[in-house]
Design an enzyme around this catalytic site. Structure first.
Site, mmCIF file in Angstrom:
data_model
loop_
_atom_site.group_PDB
_atom_site.id
_atom_site.type_symbol
_atom_site.label_atom_id
_atom_site.label_comp_id
_atom_site.label_asym_id
_atom_site.label_seq_id
_atom_site.Cartn_x
_atom_site.Cartn_y
_atom_site.Cartn_z
ATOM 1 N N HIS A 299 0.919 -1.242 -0.071
ATOM 2 C CA HIS A 299 -0.029 0.068 -0.036
ATOM 3 C C HIS A 299 0.840 1.212 -0.093
ATOM 4 O O HIS A 299 0.478 2.278 -0.412
ATOM 5 C CB HIS A 299 -0.855 -0.079 1.243
ATOM 6 N N LYS B 135 -0.616 -6.610 -8.007
ATOM 7 C CA LYS B 135 -0.736 -7.773 -7.177
ATOM 8 C C LYS B 135 -2.146 -8.408 -7.444
ATOM 9 O O LYS B 135 -2.444 -9.436 -7.510
ATOM 10 C CB LYS B 135 -0.764 -7.550 -5.640
ATOM 11 N N VAL C 249 4.870 -5.161 -4.518
ATOM 12 C CA VAL C 249 5.837 -5.492 -3.639
ATOM 13 C C VAL C 249 5.988 -6.544 -2.935
ATOM 14 O O VAL C 249 5.033 -7.042 -2.366
ATOM 15 C CB VAL C 249 5.741 -4.146 -2.617
#
Ligand code: AMP
Length: 292
Positions: free
Chosen positions: A37, A149, A176
């Site tokens: 995030h 993602k 990430v």
């Protein structure tokens, strides 16, 4: 950073920002914030004048047997993280604020949802686009940031804004990962220590598929088999899917000559993990699928 809880205030603030001529970047989340995030917020901070982050665990996108009630929540911690990453506004509406009465209409996604997670998560993407349509209006955002993602979500949201002529631009951001390759996810807290060790094999399985393509294997069936075999040998979770599809159309193909998504989903005892890579016909990672 200002906390906003009401729709009325959110609308007023975003309208005033637009009137001043500033650009608004928007990062929608369900909270329990992590570095994934934060990466979205950081890019948003660089690219737009005003950064709005929302945290809303949207009941519409959870199925009856899914984890809405036990979805991890920690408002205090999320506030600190959003502030540290220099968000200007944190929008934290309640369910009653977002859905005060029974809805008179629903948005039904009719393409890009009969594959991947859409196959087992009936109605999930209808819930996603419904809440995003509301949030895009409330935040008046120029650019909205989404993680790859959840690449199927990116494809479906792109269809939402294209089909319904929203003026917000969809900006996908690369996944990430933890040091061992596991994609960061709020749901990783559900994993037992053994499952956590096994979970890194999801990304490794994708890399095996990518390497096959780099080596010249273009047949999707062969790659899918090898990825599936690797996952079977290295995890005790049950494989939900291993798929290769065109991106962002999400259509089945037999030979890879274009950008594709290679995606996997594995069910562990308390967590369903997903991961994917976007690669072109030579196996090179595609980081921004919507760039010209
Ligand atoms: P969520 O809170 O899970 O709904 O995620 C909010 C946004 O963060 C979505 O656009 C996700 O795709 C994105 N996101 C979640 N995990 C990651 C990650 N590991 N890397 C990049 N973006 C992510």
């Amino acid at each position: 950073m200002k906390i906003i809880r009401s729709i009325k205030e959110m609308k007023e603030i975003s309208t005033n920002i637009k009137a001043k001529g500033d650009t608004i970047g928007f990062v929608p989340t369900m909270g329990y914030l992590h570095e994934g995030h934060a990466a979205l917020i950081d890019v948003c901070r660089k690219e737009t004048d005003i950064v709005i982050v929302s945290i809303f665990v949207n009941p519409l996108q959870f199925g009856p047997n899914e984890d809405f009630d036990r979805y991890p929540r920690d408002e205090e911690r999320d506030r600190r993280i959003a502030e540290r990453h220099r968000a200007d506004y944190l929008f934290l509406p309640t369910v009653e604020e977002m859905y005060p009465e029974k809805a008179s209409l629903s948005i039904n996604v009719v393409d890009r949802t009969d594959v991947l997670c859409g196959r087992t998560r009936q109605g999930h993407f209808d819930g996603v686009v419904t809440v995003l349509a509301k949030l895009f209006h409330l935040t008046n955002s120029d650019v909205a940031y989404f993680g790859l993602k959840d690449a199927q979500q990116v494809a479906v949201v792109k269809a939402l804004v294209d089909d319904l002529n929203f003026s917000v631009k969809i900006r996908p951001i690369p996944t990430v990962r933890e040091a061992d390759g596991l994609a960061k996810s709020s749901r990783n807290v559900y994993l037992s220590p053994e499952e956590r060790m096994e979970a890194s094999h999801l990304y490794k399985s994708l890399q095996i598929g990518q390497q096959l393509l780099i080596d010249g294997v273009k047949n999707t069936g062969i790659i899918i088999n090898e990825v599936r075999k690797y996952l079977k040998n290295h995890t005790n979770g049950s494989i939900d899917y291993v798929e290769i599809l065109s991106f962002p159309e999400l259509k089945e193909i037999s030979t890879i000559n274009q950008p594709v998504i290679l995606a996997v989903a594995v069910n562990f005892a308390k967590a369903r993990l997903i991961d994917n890579i976007l690669i072109n016909g030579h196996g090179v990672i595609v980081s921004d699928p919507f760039q010209s």
